[in-house]
Write a protein that holds these residues in place. Structure first.
Motif, mmCIF file in Angstrom:
data_model
loop_
_atom_site.group_PDB
_atom_site.id
_atom_site.type_symbol
_atom_site.label_atom_id
_atom_site.label_comp_id
_atom_site.label_asym_id
_atom_site.label_seq_id
_atom_site.Cartn_x
_atom_site.Cartn_y
_atom_site.Cartn_z
ATOM 1 N N GLN A 10 37.276 42.783 -4.540
ATOM 2 C CA GLN A 10 38.044 41.655 -5.078
ATOM 3 C C GLN A 10 39.095 41.185 -4.059
ATOM 4 N N TYR A 12 41.827 38.985 -3.897
ATOM 5 C CA TYR A 12 42.869 38.146 -4.494
ATOM 6 C C TYR A 12 44.187 38.290 -3.704
ATOM 7 N N SER A 13 44.782 39.519 -3.760
ATOM 8 C CA SER A 13 46.151 39.725 -3.259
ATOM 9 C C SER A 13 46.253 39.467 -1.755
ATOM 10 N N GLY A 18 51.129 38.361 -4.561
ATOM 11 C CA GLY A 18 50.640 39.431 -5.436
ATOM 12 C C GLY A 18 50.787 38.959 -6.868
ATOM 13 N N SER A 19 51.953 39.237 -7.467
ATOM 14 C CA SER A 19 52.218 38.714 -8.822
ATOM 15 C C SER A 19 52.161 37.197 -8.825
ATOM 16 N N TRP A 43 45.388 45.174 -0.103
ATOM 17 C CA TRP A 43 45.161 46.039 -1.279
ATOM 18 C C TRP A 43 43.730 45.915 -1.784
ATOM 19 N N THR A 44 42.790 45.546 -0.925
ATOM 20 C CA THR A 44 41.422 45.304 -1.390
ATOM 21 C C THR A 44 40.729 46.653 -1.605
ATOM 22 N N SER A 45 40.586 47.015 -2.880
ATOM 23 C CA SER A 45 39.983 48.316 -3.217
ATOM 24 C C SER A 45 38.532 48.335 -2.764
ATOM 25 N N PHE A 95 42.418 51.613 -0.296
ATOM 26 C CA PHE A 95 42.803 50.228 -0.029
ATOM 27 C C PHE A 95 42.413 49.784 1.380
ATOM 28 N N SER A 258 49.692 53.774 -10.775
ATOM 29 C CA SER A 258 49.049 52.565 -10.237
ATOM 30 C C SER A 258 48.510 51.670 -11.353
ATOM 31 N N ILE A 261 50.324 48.597 -12.156
ATOM 32 C CA ILE A 261 50.439 47.594 -11.079
ATOM 33 C C ILE A 261 49.179 46.733 -10.974
ATOM 34 N N TYR A 262 48.004 47.378 -10.897
ATOM 35 C CA TYR A 262 46.809 46.552 -10.622
ATOM 36 C C TYR A 262 46.435 45.695 -11.833
ATOM 37 N N THR A 265 51.041 43.410 -12.897
ATOM 38 C CA THR A 265 51.991 44.484 -13.220
ATOM 39 C C THR A 265 52.435 44.392 -14.688
ATOM 40 N N GLN A 267 55.404 43.988 -15.722
ATOM 41 C CA GLN A 267 56.362 42.882 -15.872
ATOM 42 C C GLN A 267 55.615 41.557 -16.043
ATOM 43 N N ASN A 271 55.689 38.954 -19.161
ATOM 44 C CA ASN A 271 55.934 37.515 -19.021
ATOM 45 C C ASN A 271 54.864 36.704 -19.758
ATOM 46 N N GLU A 283 59.503 31.109 -17.457
ATOM 47 C CA GLU A 283 60.335 31.511 -16.316
ATOM 48 C C GLU A 283 60.608 30.293 -15.459
HETATM 49 C C1 LIG Z 1 45.276 50.782 -7.563
HETATM 50 C C2 LIG Z 1 45.370 49.334 -7.157
HETATM 51 C C3 LIG Z 1 44.217 48.632 -6.838
HETATM 52 C C4 LIG Z 1 44.303 47.293 -6.427
HETATM 53 N N1 LIG Z 1 43.137 46.645 -6.077
HETATM 54 C C5 LIG Z 1 43.187 45.369 -5.694
HETATM 55 C C6 LIG Z 1 41.982 44.683 -5.307
HETATM 56 O O1 LIG Z 1 40.895 45.263 -5.300
HETATM 57 N N2 LIG Z 1 42.064 43.390 -4.925
HETATM 58 C C7 LIG Z 1 43.245 42.724 -4.920
HETATM 59 O O2 LIG Z 1 43.233 41.531 -4.601
HETATM 60 N N3 LIG Z 1 44.432 43.328 -5.247
HETATM 61 C C8 LIG Z 1 44.412 44.647 -5.628
HETATM 62 N N4 LIG Z 1 45.583 45.299 -5.964
HETATM 63 C C9 LIG Z 1 46.851 44.610 -5.779
HETATM 64 C C10 LIG Z 1 47.532 44.224 -7.087
HETATM 65 O O3 LIG Z 1 46.853 43.177 -7.719
HETATM 66 C C11 LIG Z 1 48.984 43.853 -6.731
HETATM 67 O O4 LIG Z 1 49.622 45.014 -6.227
HETATM 68 C C12 LIG Z 1 49.735 43.333 -7.931
HETATM 69 O O5 LIG Z 1 49.227 42.100 -8.351
HETATM 70 C C13 LIG Z 1 51.256 43.190 -7.634
HETATM 71 O O6 LIG Z 1 51.459 42.444 -6.494
HETATM 72 P P1 LIG Z 1 52.373 43.008 -5.301
HETATM 73 O O7 LIG Z 1 51.905 44.384 -4.959
HETATM 74 O O8 LIG Z 1 52.375 41.983 -4.221
HETATM 75 O O9 LIG Z 1 53.816 43.163 -5.914
HETATM 76 P P2 LIG Z 1 54.920 41.976 -6.145
HETATM 77 O O10 LIG Z 1 54.246 40.792 -6.751
HETATM 78 O O11 LIG Z 1 55.655 41.780 -4.856
HETATM 79 O O12 LIG Z 1 55.838 42.649 -7.220
HETATM 80 C C14 LIG Z 1 56.862 43.598 -6.884
HETATM 81 C C15 LIG Z 1 57.628 43.939 -8.148
HETATM 82 O O13 LIG Z 1 58.295 42.744 -8.658
HETATM 83 C C16 LIG Z 1 57.904 42.509 -10.007
HETATM 84 N N5 LIG Z 1 57.768 41.082 -10.249
HETATM 85 C C17 LIG Z 1 57.111 40.177 -9.489
HETATM 86 N N6 LIG Z 1 57.183 38.947 -10.048
HETATM 87 C C18 LIG Z 1 57.880 39.082 -11.199
HETATM 88 C C19 LIG Z 1 58.274 38.176 -12.223
HETATM 89 N N7 LIG Z 1 57.934 36.887 -12.189
HETATM 90 N N8 LIG Z 1 58.979 38.669 -13.287
HETATM 91 C C20 LIG Z 1 59.317 40.000 -13.349
HETATM 92 N N9 LIG Z 1 58.982 40.897 -12.389
HETATM 93 C C21 LIG Z 1 58.268 40.446 -11.335
HETATM 94 C C22 LIG Z 1 56.550 43.185 -10.157
HETATM 95 O O14 LIG Z 1 56.297 43.514 -11.518
HETATM 96 C C23 LIG Z 1 56.739 44.427 -9.284
HETATM 97 O O15 LIG Z 1 57.410 45.448 -9.998
HETATM 98 C C24 LIG Z 1 45.539 46.636 -6.352
HETATM 99 C C25 LIG Z 1 46.721 47.354 -6.677
HETATM 100 C C26 LIG Z 1 46.640 48.686 -7.055
HETATM 101 C C27 LIG Z 1 47.910 49.427 -7.367
#
Ligand SMILES: Cc1cc2nc3c(=O)[nH]c(=O)nc-3n(C[C@H](O)[C@H](O)[C@H](O)COP(=O)(O)OP(=O)(O)OC[C@H]3O[C@@H](n4cnc5c(N)ncnc54)[C@H](O)[C@@H]3O)c2cc1C
Length: 289
Positions: A10, A12-13, A18-19, A43-45, A95, A258, A261-262, A265, A267, A271, A283
């Motif tokens: 996948q 995406y990130s 991310g979020s 973070w591409t699993s 990852f 984890s 998060i995946y 998250t 949070q 939302n 927001e």
């Molecule tokens: C085990 C695992 C497997 C994964 N596999 C994949 C994959 O295969 N492909 C892929 O594309 N991605 C993958 N991911 C990535 C995952 O989708 C992202 O880590 C996730 O979407 C969060 O993005 P970020 O890590 O950039 O954190 P950020 O978006 O930077 O967030 C950091 C912190 O801020 C908080 N935050 C951010 N925005 C807000 C808001 N608006 N309101 C309140 N709090 C907020 C978050 O909740 C978090 O605590 C994987 C992650 C994990 C842990």
């Protein structure tokens, strides 16, 4: 995919998306009968053993950020793609960073139409959040049974506080079962995945951090033994001895974190529920969003 001949991952990130996934900057440009892709995913699993990746890429840079994104199917094994695995603190590989430098895919390998990828991605995320509605209550029930066996093994099964905490876990899994039925009933009636999948995802992932806290509390210092077993989730029911080993529980403890998060998250799920279910004010958005 069904026959297992192709393995997918996948895309995406990104480092700055991310979020706030709609901020993604990986772009795809049409050249004749192909898309040319440039950018980076993170973070591409499982990318290190995948054949294909589905990529969210910007195909219209002038459009507002949630629009102008397409969902492309891209072969990974080609000169324009570099997959760089990185090691987790547990020592395992899971990852990857995936770099696209003039990577190519066929023009027709777009799901849901050009510039309509956001809708496809949201729908898929809904399925990802709700997919375990049927299986999670079974797996987590088995885990509670292993927890009871663990308490007996450590002579804590008569401890009133531990007993109370195990009962709490049991009741949470029962609630999870009814939540699962609600989701599955909707899906069987043809409903699209909606915000109820956020409830399910938030519920099981937060629960799993608590049940693994309890396991480590029961084990005391044994729970501090470094995680040694490799599986991503340890739900085996056929080997209670192994499943109850401190290494297994300590690995599960780490993996449980984890889960919050995946697929978005905790949070982010809150939302979604606040805005789409409770109708609370949105927001504040940036001007671009
Ligand atoms: C085990 C695992 C497997 C994964 N596999 C994949 C994959 O295969 N492909 C892929 O594309 N991605 C993958 N991911 C990535 C995952 O989708 C992202 O880590 C996730 O979407 C969060 O993005 P970020 O890590 O950039 O954190 P950020 O978006 O930077 O967030 C950091 C912190 O801020 C908080 N935050 C951010 N925005 C807000 C808001 N608006 N309101 C309140 N709090 C907020 C978050 O909740 C978090 O605590 C994987 C992650 C994990 C842990």
């Amino acid at each position: 995919m069904l026959s297992g001949e192709d393995t997918w991952c996948q895309g995406y990130s990104e480092p700055d998306a991310g979020s706030d996934l709609a901020s993604l900057t990986t772009r795809a440009t049409r050249e004749g009968e192909e898309w040319v892709i440039d950018g980076q995913k993170v973070w591409t699993s499982g990318a290190h053993h995948s054949d294909w990746i589905f990529v969210l890429a910007r195909t219209d840079r002038e459009a507002p950020k949630h629009r102008g994104i397409s969902f492309l199917l891209v072969p990974l094994r080609q000169p324009g793609v570099e997959v760089r695995p990185f090691r987790m603190m547990s020592g395992q590989l899971h990852f990857n960073e995936v770099f696209f430098d003039g990577a190519r895919t066929r023009a027709d390998l777009v799901v849901g139409g050009v510039d309509n990828g956001w809708t496809v991605a949201q729908s898929l995320l809904g399925v990802e959040r709700g997919e375990e509605a049927a299986t999670n209550p079974i797996l987590f029930r088995a885990e509670v049974e292993r927890l009871v066996a663990l308490a007996r093994q450590y002579g804590k099964d008569q401890d009133p506080v531990i007993r109370q905490r195990i009962a709490w876990c049991w009741s949470k899994v029962e609630i999870m079962r009814f939540l699962g039925y609600r989701i599955l009933t909707g899906w069987l009636k043809g409903a699209e995945p909606g915000p109820e999948t956020s409830i399910a995802k938030l519920y099981w992932s937060e629960y799993h951090t608590k049940v693994t806290d309890l396991a480590l509390d029961i084990m005391g210092l044994h729970g501090q033994v470094p995680a040694g077993r490799p599986p991503l989730r340890t739900y085996r029911t056929d080997d209670p001895g192994a499943a109850n080993s401190s290494a297994s529980w300590s690995t599960t403890y780490l993996i449980a974190r984890s889960g919050t998060i995946y697929a978005g998250t905790s949070q982010v799920q809150r939302n979604i529920l606040a805005e789409k279910v409770l109708g609370l004010p949105r927001e504040p958005r940036t001007q671009a969003g």
